[in-house]
Design a protein around this motif. Structure first.
Motif, PDB file in Angstrom:
ATOM      1  N   ASN A   7       0.816  -1.213   0.000  1.00 37.32           N
ATOM      2  CA  ASN A   7       0.000   0.000   0.000  1.00 37.32           C
ATOM      3  C   ASN A   7       0.849   1.262   0.000  1.00 37.32           C
ATOM      4  O   ASN A   7       0.548   2.216  -0.709  1.00 37.32           O
ATOM      5  CB  ASN A   7      -0.963  -0.019   1.187  1.00 37.32           C
ATOM      6  CG  ASN A   7      -2.083  -1.025   0.983  1.00 37.32           C
ATOM      7  OD1 ASN A   7      -2.918  -0.868   0.102  1.00 37.32           O
ATOM      8  ND2 ASN A   7      -2.085  -2.080   1.773  1.00 37.32           N
TER       9      ASN A   7
ATOM     10  N   LEU B  64      -0.302   2.600  -3.804  1.00 34.77           N
ATOM     11  CA  LEU B  64      -1.545   3.373  -3.844  1.00 34.77           C
ATOM     12  C   LEU B  64      -1.403   4.590  -4.754  1.00 34.77           C
ATOM     13  O   LEU B  64      -2.284   4.882  -5.570  1.00 34.77           O
ATOM     14  CB  LEU B  64      -1.951   3.815  -2.433  1.00 34.77           C
ATOM     15  CG  LEU B  64      -2.500   2.722  -1.513  1.00 34.77           C
ATOM     16  CD1 LEU B  64      -2.992   3.329  -0.214  1.00 34.77           C
ATOM     17  CD2 LEU B  64      -3.619   1.937  -2.182  1.00 34.77           C
TER      18      LEU B  64
ATOM     19  N   ASN C   8     -11.364   1.059   3.394  1.00 32.90           N
ATOM     20  CA  ASN C   8     -10.170   0.696   4.166  1.00 32.90           C
ATOM     21  C   ASN C   8      -8.870   1.183   3.536  1.00 32.90           C
ATOM     22  O   ASN C   8      -7.788   0.933   4.076  1.00 32.90           O
ATOM     23  CB  ASN C   8     -10.113  -0.823   4.355  1.00 32.90           C
ATOM     24  CG  ASN C   8     -11.247  -1.345   5.213  1.00 32.90           C
ATOM     25  OD1 ASN C   8     -11.408  -0.924   6.348  1.00 32.90           O
ATOM     26  ND2 ASN C   8     -12.048  -2.249   4.662  1.00 32.90           N
ATOM     27  N   ARG C   9      -8.985   1.854   2.377  1.00 31.25           N
ATOM     28  CA  ARG C   9      -7.831   2.424   1.697  1.00 31.25           C
ATOM     29  C   ARG C   9      -6.760   1.376   1.408  1.00 31.25           C
ATOM     30  O   ARG C   9      -5.576   1.558   1.649  1.00 31.25           O
ATOM     31  CB  ARG C   9      -7.209   3.574   2.512  1.00 31.25           C
ATOM     32  CG  ARG C   9      -8.137   4.737   2.784  1.00 31.25           C
ATOM     33  CD  ARG C   9      -8.483   5.485   1.512  1.00 31.25           C
ATOM     34  NE  ARG C   9      -7.312   6.047   0.852  1.00 31.25           N
ATOM     35  CZ  ARG C   9      -7.328   6.566  -0.386  1.00 31.25           C
ATOM     36  NH1 ARG C   9      -8.461   6.576  -1.078  1.00 31.25           N
ATOM     37  NH2 ARG C   9      -6.234   7.051  -0.922  1.00 31.25           N
ATOM     38  N   ARG C  10      -7.182   0.247   0.854  1.00 32.87           N
ATOM     39  CA  ARG C  10      -6.238  -0.798   0.492  1.00 32.87           C
ATOM     40  C   ARG C  10      -6.869  -1.696  -0.570  1.00 32.87           C
ATOM     41  O   ARG C  10      -8.090  -1.699  -0.756  1.00 32.87           O
ATOM     42  CB  ARG C  10      -5.806  -1.614   1.705  1.00 32.87           C
ATOM     43  CG  ARG C  10      -6.911  -2.331   2.432  1.00 32.87           C
ATOM     44  CD  ARG C  10      -6.427  -2.935   3.743  1.00 32.87           C
ATOM     45  NE  ARG C  10      -5.358  -3.895   3.531  1.00 32.87           N
ATOM     46  CZ  ARG C  10      -4.111  -3.730   3.966  1.00 32.87           C
ATOM     47  NH1 ARG C  10      -3.770  -2.638   4.614  1.00 32.87           N
ATOM     48  NH2 ARG C  10      -3.199  -4.645   3.761  1.00 32.87           N
TER      49      ARG C  10
ATOM     50  N   THR D  59      -1.507  -8.051   0.876  1.00 31.03           N
ATOM     51  CA  THR D  59      -2.961  -7.973   0.744  1.00 31.03           C
ATOM     52  C   THR D  59      -3.674  -9.262   1.141  1.00 31.03           C
ATOM     53  O   THR D  59      -4.877  -9.252   1.373  1.00 31.03           O
ATOM     54  CB  THR D  59      -3.355  -7.605  -0.692  1.00 31.03           C
ATOM     55  OG1 THR D  59      -2.861  -8.604  -1.586  1.00 31.03           O
ATOM     56  CG2 THR D  59      -2.778  -6.250  -1.087  1.00 31.03           C
TER      57      THR D  59
END
Length: 240
Positions: free
Chosen positions: A19, A23, A54-56, A208
């Motif tokens: 991430n 990202l 969850n920004r992932r 992940t």
């Protein structure tokens, strides 16, 4: 159990903080594909598996474990073959240059790789990123000299989860598949280990993937690659 003499690592989420590294790159790719349209770019990111809450990225999603060709096929399903290859080349350039320049090593990874190399393990990278991106990332992290090879999706006829990379690593090192451990944070990595007959399929929780997504196919699940030297040392003692 055969002695493990070689280790193939997935790159993103295994050696590199997924991430923290990707990202920004993923957002740049989506905005590029959407011609600067924020709404459209967000829809593309969601389709590729980005969890906005969850920004992932989700485990085993296209962006977490697929190739740039997979992303192009998802985002541009009606392109001609020629335009598709141009889009892949564009994304390869973005991921190779930006992805490697922004690479953030996971905690203790550099020291761990140095220790494994000192213990005479033959080290390689097996990634669904481009080969150029993999090589540049290892250079950015300062560990390129520890590896005998880095294989991207474009270095073999069939990328993960096909066993081609394992076969290529065996051809290069002279090792048997049973002497190789495959380490990764997604099912693609462990499915390749199974397909190629690896002696050990190691899942790590640093990317992940989750314990639930990896449990059915991994021989062992570790918190991170930093735990690998102790695990391998204990395994040798058990078989001695």
């Amino acid at each position: 159990m055969a002695d493990i003499k070689g280790i193939l690592f997935d790159k993103d989420g295994t050696l590199v903080d997924f991430n923290a590294t990707w990202l920004g790159v993923a957002d740049f790719m989506a905005m590029d594909a959407a011609d600067g349209d924020r709404w459209k770019a967000d829809r593309l990111l969601a389709a590729a598996g980005f969890d906005f809450a969850n920004r992932r990225f989700k485990p085993d999603s296209i962006f977490a474990s697929g190739t740039n060709l997979d992303v192009v096929e998802l985002w541009f399903p009606r392109l001609s073959n020629e335009d598709q290859m141009l889009a892949v080349a564009r994304f390869n350039e973005i991921t190779s240059v930006q992805g490697s320049a922004m690479a953030v090593a996971l905690p203790d990874i550099v020291d761990t790789l140095a220790l494994l190399h000192k213990r005479s393990y033959r080290l390689g990278v097996a990634t669904n990123d481009s080969t150029s991106g993999a090589e540049k990332t290892l250079a950015t992290l300062g560990v390129a000299q520890l590896f005998v090879a880095a294989y991207g999706y474009d270095a073999v006829a069939n990328p993960k989860p096909a066993p081609d990379t394992i076969q290529a690593f065996c051809d290069l090192t002279g090792l048997k598949p049973s002497e190789i451990a495959m380490v990764g944070d997604n099912r693609h990595d462990l499915e390749m280990a199974r397909a190629g007959g690896c002696g050990l399929a190691v899942g790590v929780l640093s990317g992940t993937g989750t314990r639930e997504s990896l449990a059915e196919i991994a021989d062992v699940i570790l918190d991170s690659v930093a735990d690998l030297p102790d695990f391998l040392a204990a395994r040798v003692k058990e078989t001695a």
